[in-house]
Structure formats: structure tokens, C-alpha cells
Motif scaffolding. Sequence first.
Motif, PDB file in Angstrom:
ATOM      1  N   ASN A   8      27.214   1.297   7.769  1.00  0.00           N
ATOM      2  CA  ASN A   8      25.991   2.685   7.326  1.00  0.00           C
ATOM      3  C   ASN A   8      27.648   3.340   6.628  1.00  0.00           C
ATOM      4  OD1 ASN A   8      25.180   5.691   7.478  1.00  0.00           O
ATOM      5  ND2 ASN A   8      25.476   6.166   9.323  1.00  0.00           N
ATOM      6  N   VAL A   9      28.589   3.842   7.331  1.00  0.00           N
ATOM      7  CA  VAL A   9      29.309   4.109   6.625  1.00  0.00           C
ATOM      8  C   VAL A   9      30.320   3.816   5.624  1.00  0.00           C
ATOM      9  CG1 VAL A   9      32.492   4.189   7.029  1.00  0.00           C
ATOM     10  CG2 VAL A   9      30.681   4.264   9.490  1.00  0.00           C
ATOM     11  N   GLU A  10      30.127   1.861   5.155  1.00  0.00           N
ATOM     12  CA  GLU A  10      30.363   1.670   3.912  1.00  0.00           C
ATOM     13  C   GLU A  10      29.483   1.572   3.606  1.00  0.00           C
ATOM     14  OE1 GLU A  10      30.479  -2.224   5.115  1.00  0.00           O
ATOM     15  OE2 GLU A  10      32.497  -2.829   6.071  1.00  0.00           O
ATOM     16  N   ASP A  11      28.116   1.631   3.727  1.00  0.00           N
ATOM     17  CA  ASP A  11      27.181   2.298   2.690  1.00  0.00           C
ATOM     18  C   ASP A  11      27.226   4.051   1.809  1.00  0.00           C
ATOM     19  OD1 ASP A  11      25.749   0.027   2.906  1.00  0.00           O
ATOM     20  OD2 ASP A  11      24.378   0.353   3.872  1.00  0.00           O
ATOM     21  N   VAL A  12      28.025   5.153   2.823  1.00  0.00           N
ATOM     22  CA  VAL A  12      27.946   6.445   2.730  1.00  0.00           C
ATOM     23  C   VAL A  12      29.369   6.683   1.465  1.00  0.00           C
ATOM     24  CG1 VAL A  12      28.806   8.450   3.423  1.00  0.00           C
ATOM     25  CG2 VAL A  12      26.464   7.160   4.325  1.00  0.00           C
ATOM     26  N   GLN A  13      30.107   5.913   2.193  1.00  0.00           N
ATOM     27  CA  GLN A  13      31.859   5.920   1.505  1.00  0.00           C
ATOM     28  C   GLN A  13      30.965   5.163  -0.219  1.00  0.00           C
ATOM     29  OE1 GLN A  13      34.646   3.840   3.851  1.00  0.00           O
ATOM     30  NE2 GLN A  13      35.099   5.947   4.687  1.00  0.00           N
ATOM     31  N   THR A  14      30.784   4.112  -0.350  1.00  0.00           N
ATOM     32  CA  THR A  14      30.482   3.507  -1.769  1.00  0.00           C
ATOM     33  C   THR A  14      29.018   4.116  -2.716  1.00  0.00           C
ATOM     34  OG1 THR A  14      30.445   1.663  -0.775  1.00  0.00           O
ATOM     35  CG2 THR A  14      28.935   1.400  -2.618  1.00  0.00           C
ATOM     36  N   ARG A  15      28.317   5.082  -1.621  1.00  0.00           N
ATOM     37  CA  ARG A  15      27.517   5.887  -2.291  1.00  0.00           C
ATOM     38  C   ARG A  15      28.301   7.691  -2.986  1.00  0.00           C
ATOM     39  NH1 ARG A  15      23.760   4.889   1.401  1.00  0.00           N
ATOM     40  NH2 ARG A  15      23.957   7.174   2.387  1.00  0.00           N
ATOM     41  N   GLU A  16      28.980   7.987  -2.065  1.00  0.00           N
ATOM     42  CA  GLU A  16      30.040   9.246  -2.485  1.00  0.00           C
ATOM     43  C   GLU A  16      30.941   9.050  -3.427  1.00  0.00           C
ATOM     44  OE1 GLU A  16      30.263  12.724  -1.152  1.00  0.00           O
ATOM     45  OE2 GLU A  16      27.785  11.575  -0.644  1.00  0.00           O
TER      46      GLU A  16
ATOM     47  N   LYS B  97      40.964  11.966  -2.122  1.00  0.00           N
ATOM     48  CA  LYS B  97      40.585  13.018  -1.795  1.00  0.00           C
ATOM     49  C   LYS B  97      38.695  13.005  -0.575  1.00  0.00           C
ATOM     50  CE  LYS B  97      38.905  18.609  -1.837  1.00  0.00           C
ATOM     51  NZ  LYS B  97      38.482  19.552  -2.932  1.00  0.00           N
ATOM     52  N   LEU B  98      38.214  12.512  -1.797  1.00  0.00           N
ATOM     53  CA  LEU B  98      36.970  11.734  -0.803  1.00  0.00           C
ATOM     54  C   LEU B  98      37.286  10.508  -0.196  1.00  0.00           C
ATOM     55  CD1 LEU B  98      34.158  12.197  -0.578  1.00  0.00           C
ATOM     56  CD2 LEU B  98      34.133  11.046  -2.673  1.00  0.00           C
ATOM     57  N   GLN B  99      37.737   9.621  -0.184  1.00  0.00           N
ATOM     58  CA  GLN B  99      38.512   9.059   0.672  1.00  0.00           C
ATOM     59  C   GLN B  99      38.697   9.793   2.447  1.00  0.00           C
ATOM     60  OE1 GLN B  99      40.747   5.861  -0.376  1.00  0.00           O
ATOM     61  NE2 GLN B  99      40.667   5.042   1.190  1.00  0.00           N
ATOM     62  N   ALA B 100      40.451  10.625   1.966  1.00  0.00           N
ATOM     63  CA  ALA B 100      40.204  10.812   3.277  1.00  0.00           C
ATOM     64  C   ALA B 100      39.384  11.953   3.971  1.00  0.00           C
ATOM     65  CB  ALA B 100      41.334  12.370   2.792  1.00  0.00           C
ATOM     66  N   GLU B 101      38.134  12.673   3.708  1.00  0.00           N
ATOM     67  CA  GLU B 101      37.419  13.282   4.148  1.00  0.00           C
ATOM     68  C   GLU B 101      36.525  12.145   4.513  1.00  0.00           C
ATOM     69  OE1 GLU B 101      35.691  15.986   0.550  1.00  0.00           O
ATOM     70  OE2 GLU B 101      37.221  16.756   0.802  1.00  0.00           O
ATOM     71  N   LEU B 102      35.837  11.134   3.993  1.00  0.00           N
ATOM     72  CA  LEU B 102      34.856   9.993   4.071  1.00  0.00           C
ATOM     73  C   LEU B 102      35.606   9.407   5.757  1.00  0.00           C
ATOM     74  CD1 LEU B 102      33.907   9.270   1.119  1.00  0.00           C
ATOM     75  CD2 LEU B 102      32.410  10.432   2.065  1.00  0.00           C
TER      76      LEU B 102
ATOM     77  N   GLU C  38      37.306  11.167   7.798  1.00  0.00           N
ATOM     78  CA  GLU C  38      37.225  12.540   9.087  1.00  0.00           C
ATOM     79  C   GLU C  38      36.076  12.422   9.560  1.00  0.00           C
ATOM     80  OE1 GLU C  38      40.274  13.427  10.275  1.00  0.00           O
ATOM     81  OE2 GLU C  38      41.274  12.128   8.710  1.00  0.00           O
ATOM     82  N   ARG C  39      34.697  11.693   9.013  1.00  0.00           N
ATOM     83  CA  ARG C  39      33.473  12.312   8.966  1.00  0.00           C
ATOM     84  C   ARG C  39      33.276  11.175  10.549  1.00  0.00           C
ATOM     85  NH1 ARG C  39      29.603  12.113   3.945  1.00  0.00           N
ATOM     86  NH2 ARG C  39      31.146  13.354   2.669  1.00  0.00           N
ATOM     87  N   GLU C  40      32.288  11.666  11.242  1.00  0.00           N
ATOM     88  CA  GLU C  40      31.500  10.535  12.307  1.00  0.00           C
ATOM     89  C   GLU C  40      30.124  10.614  11.910  1.00  0.00           C
ATOM     90  OE1 GLU C  40      32.451  12.493  15.461  1.00  0.00           O
ATOM     91  OE2 GLU C  40      34.322  12.158  16.063  1.00  0.00           O
TER      92      GLU C  40
ATOM     93  N   GLY D 290      35.078   7.759   9.863  1.00  0.00           N
ATOM     94  CA  GLY D 290      35.100   6.982   8.428  1.00  0.00           C
ATOM     95  C   GLY D 290      36.185   5.571   8.518  1.00  0.00           C
ATOM     96  N   LYS D 291      36.534   5.645   9.608  1.00  0.00           N
ATOM     97  CA  LYS D 291      38.196   4.767   9.694  1.00  0.00           C
ATOM     98  C   LYS D 291      37.233   3.407  10.497  1.00  0.00           C
ATOM     99  CE  LYS D 291      42.101   7.222   9.228  1.00  0.00           C
ATOM    100  NZ  LYS D 291      43.670   8.123   9.453  1.00  0.00           N
ATOM    101  N   LYS D 292      35.939   3.132  10.477  1.00  0.00           N
ATOM    102  CA  LYS D 292      35.348   2.735  11.504  1.00  0.00           C
ATOM    103  C   LYS D 292      36.012   2.083  12.623  1.00  0.00           C
ATOM    104  CE  LYS D 292      34.414   0.329   6.962  1.00  0.00           C
ATOM    105  NZ  LYS D 292      35.369  -0.729   5.463  1.00  0.00           N
ATOM    106  N   VAL D 293      36.299   3.500  12.929  1.00  0.00           N
ATOM    107  CA  VAL D 293      37.159   3.636  14.345  1.00  0.00           C
ATOM    108  C   VAL D 293      35.531   3.589  15.706  1.00  0.00           C
ATOM    109  CG1 VAL D 293      38.616   4.271  16.516  1.00  0.00           C
ATOM    110  CG2 VAL D 293      39.393   3.592  14.121  1.00  0.00           C
ATOM    111  N   VAL D 294      35.063   2.932  16.867  1.00  0.00           N
ATOM    112  CA  VAL D 294      34.408   3.324  17.506  1.00  0.00           C
ATOM    113  C   VAL D 294      34.791   4.811  18.482  1.00  0.00           C
ATOM    114  CG1 VAL D 294      32.517   2.596  19.419  1.00  0.00           C
ATOM    115  CG2 VAL D 294      33.169   0.708  17.770  1.00  0.00           C
TER     116      VAL D 294
END
Length: 116
Positions: free
Chosen positions: A94-102, A33-38, A40-42, A58-62
Amino acid sequence: MKARLPQGYGGGPGGNMNNMLRQAQKIQEDMAKLQAELEEREYTTKAGGGAVEITITGKKVVKAITLQPEVVDPEDIEMLQDLIIAAVNEAIRNVEDVQTREMEKITGGLSMPGML
């Protein structure tokens, strides 16, 4: 006389194995659930003192690149390219750091391969 496993080893009267399995399943569900939410984030990151701004999912798409006019110098395209690369790489970190922390909030720091 029949041997019994002590409590806490799955076969004893405690049923700890079932509890552990339920907890593991709950963690997996929470992580999915968290992965799906992350995803979707920008995330927006700047480089070059704000001269280049990158928005990435969050999928690392510019999603967007914003350039300040002063950074566009036809005589120095290499600097602009370097700034864009730096901004994109910083956005990905930044995306990877936030996802790892969450995720660590859910797992308590346990490694769960394949979740991200």
C-alpha cells in the motif's frame, strides 16, 4: 561563415537547454519535497477481515499492530502469524503504491531511479 545550431539544441538563441535544466531541477525539488511528505504519512491496512490491523509509516516502519481477540487462538498460532505477515506485506504494498502514484503525478510517468 560561422555555423549556428538551430533553435532548441542548446546552443541556439532559444535557450531551450537552460529551460529544460530548470524544469528538471524543479521536478527534482518537487519530488524530494513529496518524498519527505510521503515518508511522514501513516498508512493503516487490515487483513483477515479486519482481524489484524497494521499501521505503518511511509518509511515502512511498523508503528502498531492491533489484533481482534477472536483471532488469538493458542491452538492455532500459525494462523495468527500468517495473518500478521499478510497484513504487514499488504501495508508495505500500500505504501509503495501510494508513493508511486504520487510521484507519477510530478514526473508524468518518467522513471527517476533512486528517488524512492
